[in-house]
Design an enzyme around this catalytic site. Structure first.
Site, short mmCIF file in Angstrom:
data_model
loop_
_atom_site.label_atom_id
_atom_site.label_comp_id
_atom_site.label_asym_id
_atom_site.label_seq_id
_atom_site.Cartn_x
_atom_site.Cartn_y
_atom_site.Cartn_z
N HIS A 229 0.83 -1.22 0.00
CA HIS A 229 0.00 0.00 0.00
C HIS A 229 0.86 1.27 0.00
O HIS A 229 2.07 1.23 0.29
CB HIS A 229 -0.91 0.01 1.23
CG HIS A 229 -0.15 0.02 2.53
ND1 HIS A 229 0.41 1.16 3.06
CD2 HIS A 229 0.14 -0.98 3.39
CE1 HIS A 229 1.02 0.87 4.19
NE2 HIS A 229 0.88 -0.43 4.42
N GLU B 101 -2.20 -7.40 7.66
CA GLU B 101 -0.84 -7.17 8.15
C GLU B 101 -0.59 -7.94 9.46
O GLU B 101 -1.52 -8.34 10.17
CB GLU B 101 -0.61 -5.67 8.34
CG GLU B 101 0.77 -5.24 8.86
CD GLU B 101 1.92 -5.64 7.93
OE1 GLU B 101 2.09 -6.86 7.71
OE2 GLU B 101 2.65 -4.76 7.46
#
Length: 222
Positions: free
Chosen positions: A11, A88
């Site tokens: 990202h 994550e």
């Protein structure tokens, strides 16, 4: 038989990246630089998809990854599917703290070096996290044999997978840690993988490439 290809994209830069804070299951907004990184990455895939179309598109459920994937989706005309397995690395009750604090107060990386099964309270260990990531991506690959798969996820997700698949599971994730919006393309070769390009940042504009790995980490093998 067609070869399976796998894209791994991190990202765009977030405020937490700037502050060098661990935000695994937490989220933070993209910075202005992060938005520029995302725009450049969307343009990259608009061009890449003309010669190698994307067949399947998956994204982490965390907003920073979804914001990044949304821009890419508009550029290639394919809606990403949310996969919780791409989330994550979570360190549970210790999230939101700076890397410096985690090093000085908890000796987190020292603990992991001596015991990779160690998990902070309500968090994951490097071993459990690595198993989750490999299992998740292997399921995606099994679902799309011979196709090109795009995933948008996170730094530790990509670093762990690259260490396991390309680095011999050395545990040295820092060596593989990607810049924000870096692009990796892997090709399946037998039961393993080869890197066509790994953590490529050549598509990012001037001023958009910033290393968010703290200088006090051991970079000896990076």
């Amino acid at each position: 038989m067609s070869i399976t290809h796998l894209y791994l994209v991190r990202h765009g830069e977030t405020q937490a990246n700037l502050e060098q804070r661990w935000y695994g299951a937490l989220d933070a907004p993209l910075t202005a630089r992060g938005e520029a990184q995302v725009a450049a990455t969307a343009a990259y895939f608009a061009a890449a998809a003309r010669t190698q179309p994307i067949d399947a598109f998956y994204v982490s459920p965390l907003p920073r990854a979804q914001r990044t994937a949304a821009a890419i989706a508009r550029s290639i005309g394919l809606t990403p599917v949310i996969d919780p397995g791409l989330s994550e690395f979570s360190i549970g009750d210790w999230e939101g703290r700076t890397y410096r604090d985690l090093i000085d107060t908890e000796d987190l990386w020292g603990r992991w070096a001596s015991d990779p099964h160690f998990a902070p309270p309500n968090g994951e260990s490097p071993v459990s996290f690595g198993r989750r990531i490999v299992a998740t991506v292997q399921q995606l690959v099994a679902r799309h044999p011979g196709q090109t798969i795009l995933t948008v996820s996170h730094g530790a997700v990509i670093a762990s997978l690259l260490d396991i698949w390309l680095g011999g599971a050395s545990g040295n994730w820092v060596r593989w840690d990607p810049h924000n919006c870096a692009v990796t393309l892997l090709a399946q070769q037998g039961s393993g993988w080869v890197g066509i390009h790994v953590n490529d940042t050549s598509h990012l504009p001037a001023g958009a490439l910033v290393d968010d790995i703290p200088e006090y980490y051991d970079r000896s093998n990076k």
